[in-house]
Design a protein around this motif. Structure first.
Motif, PDB file in Angstrom:
ATOM      1  N   GLY A  84      64.275 -15.305  58.411  1.00 34.15           N
ATOM      2  CA  GLY A  84      65.346 -14.329  58.325  1.00 34.15           C
ATOM      3  C   GLY A  84      66.704 -14.772  58.811  1.00 34.15           C
ATOM      4  O   GLY A  84      67.647 -13.986  58.795  1.00 34.15           O
ATOM      5  N   ILE A  85      66.848 -16.021  59.214  1.00 33.01           N
ATOM      6  CA  ILE A  85      68.086 -16.390  59.876  1.00 33.01           C
ATOM      7  C   ILE A  85      69.055 -17.166  58.993  1.00 33.01           C
ATOM      8  O   ILE A  85      70.251 -16.944  59.045  1.00 33.01           O
ATOM      9  N   ALA A 144      57.993  -1.024  58.155  1.00 37.24           N
ATOM     10  CA  ALA A 144      59.180  -0.244  57.781  1.00 37.24           C
ATOM     11  C   ALA A 144      60.126  -1.212  57.089  1.00 37.24           C
ATOM     12  O   ALA A 144      59.867  -1.633  55.967  1.00 37.24           O
ATOM     13  N   GLN A 174      61.915  -6.350  59.145  1.00 37.35           N
ATOM     14  CA  GLN A 174      62.807  -7.404  59.645  1.00 37.35           C
ATOM     15  C   GLN A 174      62.333  -8.013  60.962  1.00 37.35           C
ATOM     16  O   GLN A 174      62.772  -9.096  61.337  1.00 37.35           O
ATOM     17  N   LEU A 198      58.759  -7.458  61.773  1.00 43.67           N
ATOM     18  CA  LEU A 198      57.327  -7.673  61.525  1.00 43.67           C
ATOM     19  C   LEU A 198      57.076  -8.887  60.633  1.00 43.67           C
ATOM     20  O   LEU A 198      56.193  -9.699  60.914  1.00 43.67           O
ATOM     21  N   HIS A 235      72.590  -8.620  61.091  1.00 41.34           N
ATOM     22  CA  HIS A 235      73.615  -8.852  60.088  1.00 41.34           C
ATOM     23  C   HIS A 235      73.474  -7.816  58.983  1.00 41.34           C
ATOM     24  O   HIS A 235      72.425  -7.192  58.867  1.00 41.34           O
ATOM     25  N   THR A 294      70.269  -7.907  57.244  1.00 42.60           N
ATOM     26  CA  THR A 294      69.040  -7.399  57.875  1.00 42.60           C
ATOM     27  C   THR A 294      69.133  -5.888  58.081  1.00 42.60           C
ATOM     28  O   THR A 294      68.135  -5.188  58.004  1.00 42.60           O
ATOM     29  N   CYS A 297      64.115   3.443  63.474  1.00 42.07           N
ATOM     30  CA  CYS A 297      62.884   3.660  64.236  1.00 42.07           C
ATOM     31  C   CYS A 297      62.071   2.375  64.384  1.00 42.07           C
ATOM     32  O   CYS A 297      61.362   2.194  65.378  1.00 42.07           O
ATOM     33  N   GLU A 311      49.563   6.284  66.427  1.00 40.49           N
ATOM     34  CA  GLU A 311      50.761   7.130  66.358  1.00 40.49           C
ATOM     35  C   GLU A 311      51.854   6.498  65.504  1.00 40.49           C
ATOM     36  O   GLU A 311      52.097   5.296  65.572  1.00 40.49           O
ATOM     37  N   LEU A 312      52.496   7.370  64.767  1.00 36.46           N
ATOM     38  CA  LEU A 312      53.665   6.992  63.985  1.00 36.46           C
ATOM     39  C   LEU A 312      54.899   7.495  64.721  1.00 36.46           C
ATOM     40  O   LEU A 312      54.891   8.590  65.270  1.00 36.46           O
ATOM     41  N   ILE A 313      55.934   6.686  64.754  1.00 35.77           N
ATOM     42  CA  ILE A 313      57.214   7.238  65.205  1.00 35.77           C
ATOM     43  C   ILE A 313      57.792   7.946  63.983  1.00 35.77           C
ATOM     44  O   ILE A 313      58.156   7.307  63.010  1.00 35.77           O
ATOM     45  N   ASP A 370      73.255 -12.234  67.240  1.00 36.60           N
ATOM     46  CA  ASP A 370      72.063 -12.611  67.991  1.00 36.60           C
ATOM     47  C   ASP A 370      71.660 -11.465  68.910  1.00 36.60           C
ATOM     48  O   ASP A 370      72.474 -10.601  69.249  1.00 36.60           O
TER      49      ASP A 370
HETATM   50  C1  LIG Z   1      68.184 -12.607  61.562  1.00 36.75           C
HETATM   51  C2  LIG Z   1      67.813 -11.380  62.320  1.00 36.75           C
HETATM   52  C3  LIG Z   1      68.618 -10.937  63.343  1.00 36.75           C
HETATM   53  C4  LIG Z   1      68.290  -9.795  64.058  1.00 36.75           C
HETATM   54  N1  LIG Z   1      69.120  -9.421  65.052  1.00 36.75           N
HETATM   55  C5  LIG Z   1      68.830  -8.307  65.744  1.00 36.75           C
HETATM   56  C6  LIG Z   1      69.678  -7.853  66.783  1.00 36.75           C
HETATM   57  O1  LIG Z   1      70.698  -8.475  67.082  1.00 36.75           O
HETATM   58  N2  LIG Z   1      69.334  -6.733  67.436  1.00 36.75           N
HETATM   59  C7  LIG Z   1      68.215  -6.031  67.115  1.00 36.75           C
HETATM   60  O2  LIG Z   1      67.952  -5.034  67.743  1.00 36.75           O
HETATM   61  N3  LIG Z   1      67.399  -6.417  66.149  1.00 36.75           N
HETATM   62  C8  LIG Z   1      67.680  -7.541  65.457  1.00 36.75           C
HETATM   63  N4  LIG Z   1      66.824  -7.926  64.470  1.00 36.75           N
HETATM   64  C9  LIG Z   1      65.626  -7.116  64.210  1.00 36.75           C
HETATM   65  C10 LIG Z   1      65.971  -5.899  63.375  1.00 36.75           C
HETATM   66  O3  LIG Z   1      66.604  -6.321  62.227  1.00 36.75           O
HETATM   67  C11 LIG Z   1      64.796  -5.078  62.907  1.00 36.75           C
HETATM   68  O4  LIG Z   1      65.279  -4.277  61.916  1.00 36.75           O
HETATM   69  C12 LIG Z   1      64.133  -4.170  63.861  1.00 36.75           C
HETATM   70  O5  LIG Z   1      63.834  -4.815  65.066  1.00 36.75           O
HETATM   71  C13 LIG Z   1      62.822  -3.631  63.310  1.00 36.75           C
HETATM   72  O6  LIG Z   1      63.029  -2.695  62.308  1.00 36.75           O
HETATM   73  P1  LIG Z   1      62.252  -2.747  60.943  1.00 36.75           P
HETATM   74  O7  LIG Z   1      62.477  -1.474  60.260  1.00 36.75           O
HETATM   75  O8  LIG Z   1      62.614  -3.951  60.223  1.00 36.75           O
HETATM   76  O9  LIG Z   1      60.743  -2.771  61.442  1.00 36.75           O
HETATM   77  P2  LIG Z   1      59.490  -3.624  61.004  1.00 36.75           P
HETATM   78  O10 LIG Z   1      59.787  -5.057  61.080  1.00 36.75           O
HETATM   79  O11 LIG Z   1      58.963  -3.109  59.743  1.00 36.75           O
HETATM   80  O12 LIG Z   1      58.503  -3.234  62.168  1.00 36.75           O
HETATM   81  C14 LIG Z   1      58.673  -3.697  63.470  1.00 36.75           C
HETATM   82  C15 LIG Z   1      57.517  -3.204  64.355  1.00 36.75           C
HETATM   83  O13 LIG Z   1      57.593  -1.814  64.552  1.00 36.75           O
HETATM   84  C16 LIG Z   1      56.469  -1.154  63.991  1.00 36.75           C
HETATM   85  N5  LIG Z   1      57.019   0.048  63.356  1.00 36.75           N
HETATM   86  C17 LIG Z   1      58.085   0.101  62.519  1.00 36.75           C
HETATM   87  N6  LIG Z   1      58.356   1.376  62.209  1.00 36.75           N
HETATM   88  C18 LIG Z   1      57.453   2.157  62.861  1.00 36.75           C
HETATM   89  C19 LIG Z   1      57.236   3.534  62.932  1.00 36.75           C
HETATM   90  N7  LIG Z   1      58.014   4.421  62.295  1.00 36.75           N
HETATM   91  N8  LIG Z   1      56.214   3.987  63.696  1.00 36.75           N
HETATM   92  C20 LIG Z   1      55.426   3.100  64.362  1.00 36.75           C
HETATM   93  N9  LIG Z   1      55.598   1.790  64.324  1.00 36.75           N
HETATM   94  C21 LIG Z   1      56.598   1.306  63.574  1.00 36.75           C
HETATM   95  C22 LIG Z   1      55.842  -2.127  63.054  1.00 36.75           C
HETATM   96  O14 LIG Z   1      54.483  -1.932  62.945  1.00 36.75           O
HETATM   97  C23 LIG Z   1      56.161  -3.434  63.732  1.00 36.75           C
HETATM   98  O15 LIG Z   1      55.271  -3.710  64.734  1.00 36.75           O
HETATM   99  C24 LIG Z   1      67.121  -9.067  63.741  1.00 36.75           C
HETATM  100  C25 LIG Z   1      66.296  -9.496  62.708  1.00 36.75           C
HETATM  101  C26 LIG Z   1      66.624 -10.637  61.988  1.00 36.75           C
HETATM  102  C27 LIG Z   1      65.742 -11.093  60.889  1.00 36.75           C
END
Ligand SMILES: Cc1cc2nc3c(=O)[nH]c(=O)nc-3n(C[C@@H](O)[C@H](O)[C@H](O)COP(=O)(O)OP(=O)(O)OC[C@H]3O[C@@H](n4cnc5c(N)ncnc54)[C@H](O)[C@@H]3O)c2cc1C
Ligand code: FES
Ligand code: FES
Lengths: 173, 990, 281
Positions: A56-57, C32, C35, C37, C103, C106, C113, C165-167, C192
Motif C-alpha cells: 500500500g505504500i 471494510a 487498508q 487488513l 493518503h 488510502t 470505523c 461483535e461488529l462496530i 505516515d
Molecule cells: C500507505 C498507508 C498509509 C496509512 N497511513 C495511516 C495513517 O497515517 N493513519 C492511520 O490512522 N491509518 C493509516 N493507514 C491505515 C488506514 O488507511 C486504514 O484505513 C484503517 O486503519 C483501517 O480501515 P479500513 O476500513 O481499511 O479497515 P480494514 O483494513 O478493512 O480492517 C482493519 C481491521 O479492523 C477490522 N474491522 C474493520 N471494520 C470493522 C467493523 N466495522 N467492525 C469490526 N471490525 C472491523 C478488520 O477486521 C481488521 O482487523 C494507512 C494505510 C496505508 C496502506
C-alpha cells in the motif's frame, strides 16, 4: 434472518469476477485471495498497472475504483466485482493520441523508467477531474501517495501543473 | 516548448544538445511498457517463492520439505543440499578460503538469506508451500556493527576471514608522515556512515530455463550489468559462457546499481528450473527486496588532516572500515576502491596515507548503489572541510577555495593516480555563488538568527567520477598478487549500427538502460551523423548475450552511457557514413570527404540539387553489393568496441586511474531547524554541475533531480536498520522511508561546461553526483544551524533532540521513570508480583505438571513433557489481527523447591521467534498464601520484528506478563474477569 | 507477498454480518476498506478463515446528524467524511485530522470505523474519538452496547470488541458553541503514522488534551489553564511511558508532549475565542 445470507465464496475455489474495465465489460475467475493487481495483470492481461510493494505504500498499483484512486494491491479481486475500474490503459484518447496529462508528462520528462508512472497518472487524472484549478500544494499532496525513485518529483510536478493548465484552457487547436 | 522529432531539420548544432521528447515515453505512458513481469512466458512456466532466514546468525540443523513437496501444485523444493550438488560457490573478490553461495548451505548469516526455494504452479501456491517447510535453527551470536566485528572474541562469520577481516591494506602517497609532523594543526572527523539502498520501484525478476540436452541455461533477468558478472554466473552454474544465454527485458523499472545484485538469484532460479525440469519465474516482492536484495556499504571512517594556518590541507590520513555484510559478493570490495583515485576529492593534496579494512557482519551483503563509494568518502571529507573552517575560524568557502585543484593544472593527476580530465573548479564555484544567489542566503541566515531561529548554511565540493576502469578493483590486491593474476583494466563500450534493405538505420548498444532514455539520446547522436531525424533511427538497448556484441564492461552503471556508450555509437555511425560516402562519391562524381549528409539526402555542397536519398544509398549494400567501390568491403553493419587508453591497470605504487571522466559539483544550501520538533526544512538548495558536454538537457536535469532525491532520502530519512541481535528493523516501506513529493523540494540547477577531452562526445557522467554531494551538504548546514561538531545521518529530528533541548529534567518524583531501553534494542525487561491463595508447595507441583502448564502458557495446546524439567508445546498467539502458531519449549532450571526456579522459554514460528528467562520466587505469607514475584528478560526477532517492531514489543510484554500472572491465577483458582478476557484473547484455537 | 487462503462473503445486511461472525468462532474477520487488513493478509500476519465484506450493507453507510451527535456508520469511508460539505462545520476536529490519515489513495477505501477497530496507537481517528469522548457502537447477535473510547482501546491494536461483535458505528458530539479545537501531528513523512499526535478541545468548563502515538492507546487529560500547565504537561509526558523505536526516542516523544502539547492547547483556546467572536457577530 431478514434475507437469505449471500453465498460464501469458498477458499481455494475460483469464482467468477466481473467488472467494467476502462468502459468495457471484463471478467474472469479468481480465488477469494487473489489481489486485484494480479487479476488485472495476469488474468485479464492488463499489465499497465504495476506492482512495487504489495503493502500500500509505493502507489505503483494505483487504479481508479468507481472514480477514486485506490491501491489495487490492497483490494481483492472479488471485492471489485461489479465495480467500475479504470487503469492506465484507459487514459489515451486513441491508440495514437495521448491525453493532455500524458502529453504533459512527455513534454516535461515526468518519467524516466516509467514504472511508477501508471499509478501516478491515475491519481493525477482523478485530481484534475475533481479539482481542475488545483495548484502545486495539492499536486504534491496527491503525489505523496506515490514513490518515484527516478525523477525526484520536480518534473512530475511541472507536468501536472502544465496538464492542469492545458485542461483549463482546452482545445486551442 | 518541445521540439517535434519529425521536423526535417534542426539548427546548426544538430539534434544533440536539445531536449527532444523521449522515444521511450509514448508506450510507457499508455501502459504498454515491456517490463519483465509484463512479458509472455513459455507455456508451463512455474513460479518460485523463497524461504528466508529469520535469524541473523544460526546453524541450520535440519530442513524438512516432505510436507511442502506433497502440497497441491508444488513441483520442486530446492535447498542448500541440491544447490551444492549442482553449482559451484560464487567467486569472491579477495584471495581467501571462503565460499559465497546464493543460498545458505548449512548456516545462515543474515536475516533474509535464502534457505529454500519452493516452485509451484503459481506464486500463491509457492508461498503456501513455504509455510510447510520446517527448518530447525540453532541460533549463534550475531555481530552487527563493523567495530564490534573487529573486537576480540567477536562471533566469527567465516573461518576464512579471521577476525572477520576480509582485507586489510595500507597505502602511502607522497610524504604524509613528514606533512603531519610539520603541520601546525591536526584536525579530524570520525564518521559512522549508515547503510541505505536505492530501492528501485520495480523489484528483481528472473525467468530461467534449462536445456538438459545442451547442458545450457537460458535466463531472462532485469539485470543491469556489468556483464563481467556473466562469467561469475556461468562459473557458478558450471557451464562455459556460451551455455549461459542471459537476456534483459526491453524495459526495466529503475536500478541505480541495485539490479546488479540480482545475480545470486539468477543462479538460484536457474538451478530451480533445472530441478523442476520446467521454466521457472521469480518476481521478488518488496519485503524480500528490503531484506535480501542488496545494500550500499556502511563505513566507519576516521579522517585526519594536517592543516596549515591558512586552511591549506597538507596531508590526509584515512582509516576506513568498510562493512560488506555477511558475504563478500562480486564485485565487492569495489565500493571501497571505486573512489581510490579520488581520495583527495576536488582538492590538490599530495600526501596521504590510507588504511582500508573490509569486514563482514551479520547483515545483508552489499553491492552497487548509486554513488558507489562516493557518499562514504565525501561525507568525511566535506565534514572535515567544515571542521577545519570552524576550528581555525575561517570561512568554509575560503578553505574550499584554498584547496581546489587549480584550473591550469588539468588534466591533473591526483596523488592516488586519477587523471582529472578537465574543469575549472574555482570558476564553477564563483558562478554557482553568483547565479545561486549565495548572498541572499547569508542574509536570510543573519535575519533568522536575529529572530532566534536556527538557520544554517552548508557547502560541498565533489568530483564525480564516471566510466569505471574495470581494473580499479584489483587495487585491493598487492602489486605482487596483481602480477600473478594478470592485468585488468579498461572500459569496453560497444555499439552496432545496421542498415537494412530499405535503408533504415538501427542501433544496438549493450547499455541496458533503466529509464535513462538511452534510446532517445542514441537516436539523436546517430541522426546527427547521418543527417536524419531521430524518429528515423530505431534503437534497441536490451541485451542478449547469445546474439549481441558485448563485453565485461557492458551494462548501465558508473554513469558510463553518455561518455562511453553514446560515443561508441557515434564512432560506429561515423565509420559507416564514411563508407556510404565512398559509395555516393562514385555515383555523384564528388570527393567522399566533402559530401554532406543532411535532411535525409547526401550531396556535394557545390551541387545540392544532385542528391541521393539516404535510404537508397544505405540500401545499396544489400541490393547491389557488386557496385560497391573496391575499398568498401560492406556497408551493412558496423560494430565498434571502444575503450579509452587512459584506463591503465593499477601500477606498482598502487596508483590507479579508477575512472575516465571527472565531473565537478559544488552545492550549497540553507536549512532551518525547528527548535521544538527538530524538523529540518530545506530552504534553498543550489547545485552546480560540470558534467562536460550536455547531450540532452532535459535528461541531465532529470538525472540531477533524481539523484538529489536519493541523496535527500539518505540525508534525512533512509537507513537500513538492524537491531543489535541482527534483526532487520526496516523490512517494509513503512519503516524504510523513501522521500515523497512532499519532502523533495526543487533544487536550483546550474551548469558550467568543460567538455571531457577523453570521450568522443565530450560528455561526462552526471547521474551520481548529488548522492555524493548532497548528504554532506545538508549535514554541514544542520551542523552550522545547531553548532554541532558531530553529526550522523540520517538526520532524524529525534536524534537532534539532545542538541536542541539539552539534558532532560528528571521526572516529577512521584512519577516512576519507565525502564529505559536504548534505541533499537530488542531486549525487554519486566517484573511483577502476585499474591496467590495457595502454598508454595502447591504452586511448585503445578510447575511440573504439563496439564497445568497448558493452562498457564498463553494459547498453548498439546503440551508434552520431555523430562521432569523440559516441556514442548504448540502455542497460538495473537495480538489484534496478527496471529501465528509457534513451537514452544519451556525448561525449568536452578530449582530451589519450593522457593525459586528459573523458567526459560523459547517460541519459534513463521512470524518470528522469542526467547526469555524469568526467575520466579515463592514466599509464603501466613498459612495458605504465597507471594509470587518474577522478573524476566526476553528477546524477540524474526519476520514480525521487521514489519512492526512496536507491535512485537507490545505483544511480548503482554504474553510474558500474562504467563506469570496466569500462573498465579491458576494456582489460586481465581479467575478475575480481566484475565478471563485476556485469556480468551490469546487462547484462540488454531 | 500473497495472502493465505480464506473464504469471502459479501454481506447485504447487518444481520448477515452478525450471523457470520457468530458462527465462525473467531475465525471470521470483517473486511471494510481493507487498508490495514490486506497488508496483513499479504504478509500472512493475519490468516482468517473467512472475510465478511461489510461495504455493501446499505444500513451501515450513513452519517447521521441529530444535532447533538454525529454517528458515522461502519461503511463510511474516510474520504467520504472528508469531502462531506459540512464535516468541518459539524465537527472541526474530524475535519482537521482526516487529511493526516494516510493518503487520498488510502482514504478513498479506508473506513472511519475500520481505523477505530484496528486501534493502531498512532492512528488519528482513535485519537480524535478519545479527545471528543466519542463512543463505539458495538453489536453482536447477543447484544448491542456502546463503549466510551477510553474503555474501548485497551492496548496496542487490542480493543474491548468481542470477536463476534461488529462496530456498527462510532459517534462523536457535534460542535458545541463556546468550544475550540486544535490538532497537530508530528510524523517522519507526511501521511505516515504519527510519532506523536495531539488533539485538544477547549470549552468554558475544561481544557482537554489527547495524545496519540506515545502510549499504547491514545490518552487524554484535563489540563489546567493557569500557570500549572507546564507541570501538568510534564507529568502527562512521563505518565505516557513512551518507548524508543526506530523513528523516535522516548525522550523525543516526551519533549514533543511538553512543547507541541502546549502549542496545541493554546491553539484550541485561540480557536475557542475565534469561534466565540464569530458566534457573536
Ligand atoms: C500507505 C498507508 C498509509 C496509512 N497511513 C495511516 C495513517 O497515517 N493513519 C492511520 O490512522 N491509518 C493509516 N493507514 C491505515 C488506514 O488507511 C486504514 O484505513 C484503517 O486503519 C483501517 O480501515 P479500513 O476500513 O481499511 O479497515 P480494514 O483494513 O478493512 O480492517 C482493519 C481491521 O479492523 C477490522 N474491522 C474493520 N471494520 C470493522 C467493523 N466495522 N467492525 C469490526 N471490525 C472491523 C478488520 O477486521 C481488521 O482487523 C494507512 C494505510 C496505508 C496502506
Ligand atoms: S504495489 Fe500497491 S501500493 Fe505498492
Ligand atoms: S520514473 Fe522510475 S520510478 Fe518513477
Amino acid at each position: 434472518m431478514s434475507r437469505q445470507a449471500p453465498a460464501v465464496l469458498d477458499a481455494g475455489q475460483r469464482h467468477p469476477v466481473r467488472f467494467t474495465l476502462n468502459g468495457r465489460k471484463a471478467g474472469g475467475e479468481a480465488e477469494p485471495r487473489m489481489l486485484l493487481h494480479d487479476f488485472l495483470r495476469h488474468v485479464l492481461g492488463a499489465t499497465g498497472t504495476h506492482v512495487g510493494c504489495e503493502h500500500g505504500i509505493c502507489g505503483a498499483c494505483t487504479v481508479q475504483i468507481d472514480g477514486a484512486p485506490a491501491r489495487a494491491c490492497l483490494t481483492l479481486a472479488v471485492q471489485a466485482d461489479g465495480a467500475e475500474i479504470r487503469t492506465v490503459e484507459g487514459l489515451a484518447l486513441a491508440p495514437d493520441r495521448l491525453s493532455a496529462l500524458q502529453e504533459a508528462f512527455r513534454a516535461h520528462h515526468g518519467l524516466q523508467c516509467g514504472f511508477c508512472t501508471p499509478g501516478i497518472l491515475m491519481s493525477l487524472d482523478a485530481l484534475l477531474r475533481e479539482r481542475p484549478d488545483c495548484g502545486e500544494a495539492e499536486i504534491r499532496e496527491t503525489l505523496s501517495g506515490h514513490l518515484c525513485r527516478c525523477t525526484g518529483y520536480t518534473p512530475i510536478v511541472k507536468a501536472a501543473l502544465a496538464a492542469a493548465e492545458a485542461l483549463r484552457v482546452p482545445h486551442h487547436a | 516548448m518541445t521540439l517535434d522529432v519529425h521536423a526535417q531539420t534542426v539548427g546548426e548544432g544538430g539534434w544533440v544538445g536539445i531536449s527532444i521528447p523521449r522515444v521511450e515515453d509514448a508506450a510507457l505512458l499508455a501502459g504498454r511498457g515491456r517490463f519483465i513481469d509484463d512479458l509472455g512466458m513459455p507455456p508451463g512456466t512455474l513460479h518460485a517463492a523463497i524461504l528466508r532466514s529469520p535469524h541473523a546468525h544460526a546453524t541450520i540443523e535440519s530442513i524438512r520439505t516432505d510436507a511442502a513437496r506433497a502440497m497441491p501444485g508444488v513441483a520442486a523444493i530446492l535447498t542448500g543440499t541440491e544447490l551444492r550438488a549442482l553449482t559451484t560457490s560464487l567467486v569472491v573478490g579477495v584471495k581467501a578460503p571462503v565460499e559465497c553461495w546464493p543460498m545458505a548451505i548449512d548456516r545462515v548469516r543474515y536475516v533474509g538469506e535464502p534457505v529454500a526455494v519452493a516452485v509451484a504452479t503459481d506464486r500463491y501456491l509457492a508461498e503456501d508451500a513455504l509455510g510447510a517447510i520446517e527448518v530447525s535453527y540453532a541460533p549463534l551470536p550475531a555481530v552487527v556493527a563493523p567495530l564490534d566485528a573487529l573486537r576480540d572474541g567477536a562471533p566469527l562469520l567465516h573461518e576464512g576471514f579471521p577476525g572477520n577481516i576480509a582485507s586489510d591494506r595500507s597505502f602511502s602517497y607522497g610524504d604524509p608522515d613528514g606533512a603531519f609532523a610539520s603541520a601546525p594543526h591536526r584536525i579530524g572527523v570520525d564518521v559512522d556512515y549508515p547503510r541505505n539502498a536505492c530501492t528501485p520501484i520495480e523489484t528483481y525478476g528472473v525467468v530461467a530455463e534449462y536445456d538438459p540436452a545442451l547442458d545450457a541455461y537460458d535466463v531472462l533477468a532485469n539485470f543491469q550489468g556489468p556483464f563481467s558478472i556473466h562469467a561469475v554466473i556461468a562459473r557458478a552454474l558450471r557451464v562455459p559462457g556460451n551455455r549461459l544465454r542471459l537476456r534483459t527485458p526491453p524495459d526495466s523499472g529503475g536500478s541505480f546499481g541495485v539490479k546488479q545484485g540480482i545475480f545470486p538469484y539468477i543462479v538460484l532460479i536457474a538451478v530451480a528450473a533445472r530441478l523442476a525440469g520446467r521454466p521457472v519465474k521469480w518476481i521478488e516482492d518488496r519485503m524480500e527486496h528490503l531484506a535480501g536484495a542488496v545494500s550500499a556499504t556502511n563505513r566507519v571512517t576516521r579522517l585526519q588532516a594536517a592543516v596549515a594556518e591558512d586552511g591549506r590541507i597538507l596531508a590526509l590520513d584515512w582509516d576506513q572500515i568498510e562493512d560488506c555484510g555477511a558475504h563478500l559478493r562480486a564485485p565487492e570490495p569495489a565500493t571501497l576502491y571505486r573512489m581510490h583515485g579520488n581520495m583527495t576529492g576536488a582538492y590538490a593534496i599530495r600526501n596521504l596515507h590510507i588504511r582500508n579494512r573490509v569486514v563482514v557482519t551479520n547483515k545483508l551483503p552489499t553491492g552497487l548503489n548509486r554513488g558507489f563509494g562516493g557518499p562514504q568518502i565525501y561525507f568525511p571529507l566535506e565534514r572535515l572541510i567544515s571542521r577545519i573552517a570552524a576550528t581555525l575560524g575561517l570561512d568554509p568557502l575560503a578553505v574550499v577555495r584554498r584547496n581546489l585543484v587549480p584550473a591550469d593544472a588539468f588534466p591533473y593527476r591526483t596523488a592516488t593516480g586519477a587523471l582529472l580530465d578537465s574543469g575549472d573548479y574555482r570558476a564553477a564555484l564563483d558562478v554557482a555563488l553568483r547565479d545561486g544567489d549565495h548572498e541572499s542566503l547569508l542574509a536570510r541566515r543573519a535575519a533568522a538568527r536575529v529572530e532566534g531561529r536556527l538557520y544554517g548554511i552548508g557547502y560541498a565540493a565533489v568530483v564525480e567520477p564516471s566510466v569505471s576502469n574495470m581494473g580499479y578493483i584489483t587495487t585491493v590486491l598487492t602489486a605482487a598478487e596483481r602480477r600473478r593474476a594478470g592485468p585488468k583494466n579498461g572500459a569496453q563500450a560497444t555499439a552496432t549500427i545496421t542498415l537494412d534493405p530499405v535503408g533504415s538505420v538501427s542501433v544496438h548498444v549493450a547499455s541496458v538502460p533503466q529509464g535513462q532514455g538511452h534510446r532517445t539520446v542514441l537516436s539523436q547522436v546517430v541522426a546527427d551523423v547521418f543527417g536524419l531525424r531521430p524518429s528515423d533511427i530505431r534503437v534497441v538497448t536490451e541485451l542478449d548475450t547469445a546474439k549481441d556484441a558485448w563485453s565485461i564492461a557492458s551494462g548501465n552503471y558508473a554513469s558510463r552511457f553518455a561518455p562511453a556508450v553514446a560515443g561508441a555509437a557515434q564512432i560506429a555511425a561515423t565509420r559507416l557514413r564514411e563508407r556510404l560516402a565512398r559509395i555516393a562519391a562514385a555515383q555523384l562524381n564528388a570527393r567522399a570527404d566533402e559530401l554532406v549528409f543532411s535532411a535525409g539526402k547526401v550531396f556535394s555542397p557545390g551541387n545540392p540539387g544532385n542528391a541521393i536519398p539516404f535510404t537508397r544509398l544505405a540500401a545499396t549494400g544489400h541490393w547491389a553489393p557488386a557496385t560497391l567501390p573496391e575499398e568498401v568491403e560492406q556497408s551493412l553493419r558496423e560494430t565498434v568496441f571502444w575503450t579509452p587508453p587512459q584506463l591503465d591497470a593499477p601500477n606498482d605504487a598502487d596508483e590507479v586511474n579508477s575512472s575516465l571522466c571527472h565531473g565537478f559539483i559544488f552545492d550549497f544550501c540553507g536549512v532551518e531547524v525547528d527548535r521544538d520538533t527538530g524538523e529540518i526544512r530545506l530552504d534553498r538548495y543550489v547545485t552546480m554541475h560540470d558534467c562536460g558536454r550536455i547531450l540532452h538537457p532535459g535528461m541531465v536535469a532529470g538525472q540531477i533531480t533524481g539523484g538529489f532525491a536519493h541523496a535527500l532520502g539518505a540525508a534525512l530519512l533512509e537507513e537500513q536498520s538492524y537491531a543489535p541481535d541482527g534483526s532487520l528493523l526496516t523490512g517494509t516501506l513503512a519503516d524504510y522511508l523513501i522521500p515523497t513529493a512532499r519532502e523533495v523540494p526543487e533544487p536550483v540547477i546550474l551548469h558550467y561546461e568543460t567538455p571531457s577531452p577523453f570521450t568522443p562526445l565530450g560528455a561526462k557522467g552526471v547521474g551520481e553526483g548529488n548522492t555524493m554531494s548532497t548528504p554532506v551538504c545538508i549535514a554541514n548546514a544542520v551542523a552550522d544551524a545547531l553548532g554541532l561538531a558531530d553529526i550522523r545521518l540520517p538526520l532524524l529530528p529525534s536524534r537532534l533532540s539532545e542538541a536542541l533541548h539539552g539534558a532532560e529534567p528528571q521526572p516529577p518524583h512521584h512519577e516512576a521513570r519507565p525502564p529505559q531501553a536504548t534505541q533499537g534494542e530488542r531486549t525487554l525487561f519486566g517484573r511483577g508480583r502476585a499474591s496467590v491463595d495457595a502454598t508454595p508447595e502447591q504452586l511448585w507441583a503445578m510447575l511440573l505438571d504439563p496439564a497445568l502448564l497448558a493452562r498457564v502458557v498463553p494459547g498453548a495446546d498439546n503440551v508434552r513433557r520431555e523430562s521432569d524439567t523440559r516441556f514442548r508445546a504448540e502455542v497460538t498467539l495473537g495480538i489484534g489481527p496478527v496471529r501465528g502458531r509457534y513451537r514452544a519449549e519451556i525448561a525449568l532450571s536452578d530449582l530451589d523447591p519450593p522457593r525459586a526456579v528459573t523458567l526459560s522459554g523459547s517460541v519459534d514460528g513463521a512470524l518470528g521467534f522469542g526467547r526469555g528467562r524469568g526467575r520466579l520466587r515463592l514466599v509464603p505469607v501466613g498459612q495458605a498464601r504465597t507471594e509470587l514475584t518474577y522478573d524476566y528478560e526476553a528477546a524477540v526477532g524474526g519476520k514480525i520484528a521487521s514489519i512492526g517492531g512496536r507491535l512485537l514489543d507490545g505483544a511480548a510484554r503482554v504474553v510474558i506478563g500474562q504467563f506469570f500472572e496466569s500462573l498465579a491465577v491458576q494456582a489460586s483458582g481465581r479467575r478475575p474477569s480481566l484475565w478471563r478476557r485476556l485469556l480468551r484473547l490469546f487462547r484462540r484455537r488454531a | 507477498m500473497k495472502p493465505a487462503r480464506f473464504a469471502y462473503q459479501r454481506a447485504a445486511t447487518t444481520e448477515h454480518v452478525l450471523e457470520a461472525l457468530h458462527r465462525s468462532g473467531g475465525e471470521a474477520r470483517v473486511i471494510a476498506g481493507g487498508q490495514s487488513l490486506v497488508p496483513m493478509l499479504n504478509m500472512r500476519l493475519a490468516r482468517p478463515a473467512l472475510l465478511v465484506d461489510i461495504m455493501h450493507v446499505a444500513a451501515l453507510s450513513h452519517v447521521d446528524d441529530d444535532g447533538a451527535r454525529l454517528t458515522i456508520g461502519a461503511g463510511v469511508r474516510q474520504r467520504d467524511l472528508e469531502m462531506r460539505h459540512d464535516t468541518a462545520a459539524r465537527q472541526p476536529l474530524l475535519a482537521m485530522a482526516l487529511p493526516w490519515l494516510g493518503h487520498v489513495q488510502t482514504r478513498s477505501r479506508g473506513t472511519v470505523c475500520g481505523s477505530i477497530a484496528h486501534a493502531d496507537p498512532s492512528a488519528e481517528l482513535p485519537l480524535v474519538l478519545t479527545a471528543l469522548r466519542g463512543e463505539v457502537h458495538l453489536r453482536s447477535r447477543r447484544r448491542a452496547r456502546r463503549l466510551p473510547a477510553e474503555a474501548f482501546f485497551t492496548g496496542m491494536m487490542v480493543t474491548a470488541r468481542a470477536e463476534d461483535e461488529l462496530i456498527e458505528a462510532v459517534s462523536v458530539p457535534a460542535v458545541r458553541p463556546g468550544t475550540g479545537y486544535a490538532f497537530r501531528e508530528i510524523s517522519r513523512r507526511h501521511g505516515d503514522f504519527a510519532i506523536a499526535a495531539f488533539a485538544a478541545v477547549a470549552d468554558e468548563k475544561e481544557l482537554r488534551l489527547a495524545i496519540g502515538g506515545v502510549a499504547e492507546t491514545p490518552k487524554a487529560r484535563v489540563l489546567p489553564t493557569d500557570q500549572g500547565l507546564d507541570d501538568a504537561l510534564d507529568t502527562f509526558a512521563w505518565n505516557l511511558e513512551a518507548r524508543d523505536d526506530l523513528h523516535a526516542s522516548a525522550r523525543y516523544r516526551r519533549e514533543l508532549v511538553r512543547r507541541i502539547g502546549r502549542e496545541v492547547v493554546l491553539a484550541a483556546i485561540r480557536d475557542r475565542e475565534a469561534r466565540a467572536l464569530k458566534e457573536a457577530t
